[in-house]
Design a protein around this motif. Structure first.
Motif, short mmCIF file in Angstrom:
data_model
loop_
_atom_site.label_atom_id
_atom_site.label_comp_id
_atom_site.label_asym_id
_atom_site.label_seq_id
_atom_site.Cartn_x
_atom_site.Cartn_y
_atom_site.Cartn_z
N GLY A 140 51.99 164.92 -67.51
CA GLY A 140 50.86 164.60 -66.45
C GLY A 140 51.52 164.82 -65.08
O GLY A 140 52.66 164.70 -64.63
N THR A 141 50.67 164.86 -64.06
CA THR A 141 51.00 165.09 -62.66
C THR A 141 51.21 163.75 -61.91
O THR A 141 50.88 162.71 -62.39
N LEU A 142 51.91 163.94 -60.90
CA LEU A 142 51.78 162.56 -59.97
C LEU A 142 51.49 162.79 -58.69
O LEU A 142 52.18 163.71 -58.04
N GLN A 143 50.74 162.07 -58.19
CA GLN A 143 50.14 162.26 -56.58
C GLN A 143 50.48 161.05 -56.08
O GLN A 143 50.34 160.14 -56.42
N LEU A 144 51.23 161.15 -54.79
CA LEU A 144 51.90 160.13 -54.02
C LEU A 144 51.19 159.93 -52.59
O LEU A 144 51.11 160.79 -51.96
N LEU A 145 50.35 158.79 -52.45
CA LEU A 145 49.78 158.39 -51.05
C LEU A 145 50.25 157.17 -50.48
O LEU A 145 50.75 156.27 -51.35
N VAL A 146 50.36 157.42 -49.29
CA VAL A 146 51.11 156.03 -48.54
C VAL A 146 50.18 156.08 -47.46
O VAL A 146 49.44 156.79 -46.82
N THR A 147 50.42 154.85 -46.76
CA THR A 147 49.65 154.62 -45.58
C THR A 147 50.22 154.66 -44.30
O THR A 147 49.80 154.37 -43.19
N HIS A 197 39.84 150.26 -53.81
CA HIS A 197 38.71 151.16 -53.60
C HIS A 197 38.84 152.39 -53.24
O HIS A 197 38.32 153.46 -53.69
N GLU A 198 40.03 152.63 -52.65
CA GLU A 198 40.61 154.09 -52.40
C GLU A 198 40.96 154.77 -53.55
O GLU A 198 40.33 155.89 -53.83
N LEU A 199 41.51 154.14 -54.54
CA LEU A 199 41.78 154.83 -55.92
C LEU A 199 40.47 154.92 -56.60
O LEU A 199 40.17 155.99 -57.13
N ALA A 200 39.73 153.91 -56.80
CA ALA A 200 38.38 153.93 -57.26
C ALA A 200 37.59 155.29 -56.97
O ALA A 200 37.02 156.11 -57.85
N ILE A 240 48.86 160.49 -62.75
CA ILE A 240 49.01 159.32 -62.06
C ILE A 240 48.79 159.53 -60.17
O ILE A 240 49.22 160.46 -60.00
N ILE A 241 47.89 158.78 -59.98
CA ILE A 241 47.71 158.66 -58.56
C ILE A 241 48.38 157.50 -58.02
O ILE A 241 48.04 156.28 -58.63
N TYR A 242 49.43 157.52 -57.22
CA TYR A 242 50.16 156.07 -56.73
C TYR A 242 49.91 156.17 -55.38
O TYR A 242 49.94 156.86 -54.45
N LEU A 243 49.48 154.65 -55.04
CA LEU A 243 49.23 154.41 -53.70
C LEU A 243 50.00 153.20 -53.27
O LEU A 243 50.16 152.22 -53.76
N GLY A 244 51.01 153.48 -52.09
CA GLY A 244 51.96 152.53 -51.46
C GLY A 244 51.42 152.09 -50.15
O GLY A 244 51.27 152.98 -49.34
N ASP A 245 51.07 150.84 -49.98
CA ASP A 245 50.27 150.32 -48.65
C ASP A 245 51.36 150.10 -47.63
O ASP A 245 51.37 148.81 -47.25
N ASN A 246 52.39 150.98 -47.44
CA ASN A 246 53.38 150.46 -46.66
C ASN A 246 53.00 150.38 -45.11
O ASN A 246 53.95 149.93 -44.33
N ALA A 247 51.81 150.65 -44.82
CA ALA A 247 51.58 150.26 -43.15
C ALA A 247 51.37 148.85 -43.09
O ALA A 247 51.20 148.32 -41.99
N THR A 269 58.83 151.63 -59.76
CA THR A 269 59.35 151.36 -60.98
C THR A 269 58.28 151.39 -62.11
O THR A 269 58.85 151.77 -63.33
N VAL A 270 57.05 150.86 -61.79
CA VAL A 270 56.19 151.05 -63.09
C VAL A 270 55.69 152.34 -63.19
O VAL A 270 55.65 152.82 -64.43
N VAL A 271 55.61 153.14 -62.02
CA VAL A 271 55.42 154.39 -62.42
C VAL A 271 56.27 155.39 -63.20
O VAL A 271 56.07 155.89 -63.97
N HIS A 272 57.64 154.83 -62.97
CA HIS A 272 58.73 155.48 -63.87
C HIS A 272 58.35 154.96 -65.15
O HIS A 272 58.64 156.03 -66.23
#
Lengths: 295, 295
Positions: free
Chosen positions: A256-263, A69-72, A41-48, A27-30
């Motif tokens: 801008g582009t949007l890259q989505l990462l999840v765990t 740290h992953e995003l940095a 934007i690189i978004y990381l969702g730690d859903n694990a 919702t914040v990315v939106h």
């Protein structure tokens, strides 16, 4: 946003890093894509390891550090913590350990709430972690000497959002029960009760999914409309102002582009994330945060 | 229990290791203390990463391996996986990586269900992970050529148990909705419906907390009592038989001890764990599973 850094100046061309325990932070990315359309934007969702909201502050800090740290490591120019629980308990530690500008969602949300409350008390719905931390109370106190906060932990709304039960009898009853402390006693049976709050803050990124239900139930219980505040837009406006003031805004001519990462479970994330993002997604990539970090 | 091991023979004096994603597995500890009273037990609840039931099989396997290695490092003589989700998706990998006898809760639960179902279909309530895995269907098929399984994922019951909402309108409505697929259509409005199952298995260690509500709602919907099966007791009986047959039973004259380990919030675990264990607890110790493992 904490923009004073000791180290090297990040590049304006670099992406923004945004993270949350799961998909709520979309919702914040939106809002960021609406208000800072040129930013990658690189978004990381730690859903694990979702949910964070029921865990101890120490555990939330530990998990948040691995996300940051992953995003940095991926070269972001600034971090947006799109999770109320992390923003409540981990910002100091994140700022101590990372040489990046970092913003959370609590202060922007508190500012929007102070504006909307008309000098009345502010009701906050959040996770157990957010409410227990008292972060909204501190943020509101720092912005306005007058405003008081009534906090209500609403953990079942997270479970209902993840189960996809956003309307019907069960979410109605659950919302009603959680809103109850925002109203005075029922003086006349069946008649509206006096609202003890001037606005309600959706203090968890999952809760905008219940926005209409909450607006409706506040009106049912109190007999009149009461503003419902979502911190996503205010956070995006704060990020835009920071990027402008610091000269870190991306000046590319294209969107801008949007890259989505999840765990965990990229496929099922893809399936439900559109609901939060309000748009179609690209491919979702799975990352492993299991490796040891500096934190 | 898989008792054929290639390596060194474990000592009968060693404790049993029991683990779950949180505190639900204490219902199995409760039954073990009733049926194997001389055994020392080390229980590990991985509540920093609870719930497992909504995660992918790969992530559940990864988390289960860290729990199992932690207990193996503490010298347990056998492992009891007191979690339906882990038992559904991770037993093969645990057996491949650990040189210990290991039992889960699915096969014992399935055996009790086949006995209770009277040759009718078996209804199983479980997490998304357990139901999606089809583990009960396979276990029932291996025990009885005839019995069929109707699986129903019931993730909100986990959230309700953790919120402490075990009675009242919300859990009643939620239970009713989850039991619905176990009944035929409403032929005559307001009259009981035909039950399509001969028994219901509580296929998640959290669900015994809703046992009475489920028994009551089965009777309300179907107009007659239907057996509700909890795998904890059958699991304890299987462990007792294994310890006897393998000569691994502890022969100490006194009652066994219980050591409790968690990965987050020992104080709040202590507070609610008595509800699951049906007895007072000793001190709860926090451990860190963040370190890399052989898995």
């Amino acid at each position: 946003m904490n923009g004073q850094r000791s180290g090297k100046q990040p590049s304006a061309d670099a992406p923004l890093g945004v993270f949350d325990s799961g998909l709520g932070g979309l919702t914040v990315v939106h809002a960021l894509r609406d208000h800072c359309p040129n930013e990658d934007i690189i978004y990381l969702g730690d859903n694990a390891r979702v949910p964070y909201g029921t865990r101890s502050p120490d555990t939330v800090i530990r998990y948040a550090l691995t996300c940051a740290h992953e995003l940095a490591d991926r070269g972001v120019k600034a971090l947006v913590v799109a999770c109320n629980t992390v923003s409540s308990v981990a910002l100091d530690e994140l700022r101590a350990q990372l040489d990046l500008p970092i913003t959370g969602v609590i202060v922007p949300g508190a500012r929007a709430a102070v504006d909307a409350s008309g000098g009345h008390r502010i009701g906050v719905l959040g996770t157990v972690g957010t409410i227990t931390s008292g972060a909204y109370t501190r943020a509101v106190a720092s912005l306005s000497g007058r405003a008081e906060v009534i906090g209500q932990a609403a953990p079942l709304l997270v479970a209902l959002a993840e189960e996809g039960w956003m309307s019907g009898e069960v979410p109605e009853l659950v919302v009603k029960r959680y809103l109850d402390p925002f109203f005075g006693p029922e003086d006349v049976p069946g008649m509206p009760r006096r609202a003890d709050v001037g606005c309600v803050v959706l203090g968890c990124t999952h809760f905008p999914l219940f926005r209409e239900l909450i607006v409706h139930q506040m009106r049912e219980l109190g007999g009149r409309g009461i503003p419902v505040v979502d911190s996503a837009i205010q956070t995006a406006l704060d990020v835009r102002a920071f990027l402008h003031d610091s000269g870190l805004g991306n000046s590319q001519a294209t969107s801008g582009t949007l890259q989505l990462l999840v765990t965990d479970m990229p496929a099922s994330f893809e399936e439900v994330a559109g609901r939060f993002l309000g748009a179609a997604l690209g491919r979702v990539e799975q990352v492993d945060l299991g490796k040891p970090t500096a934190g």
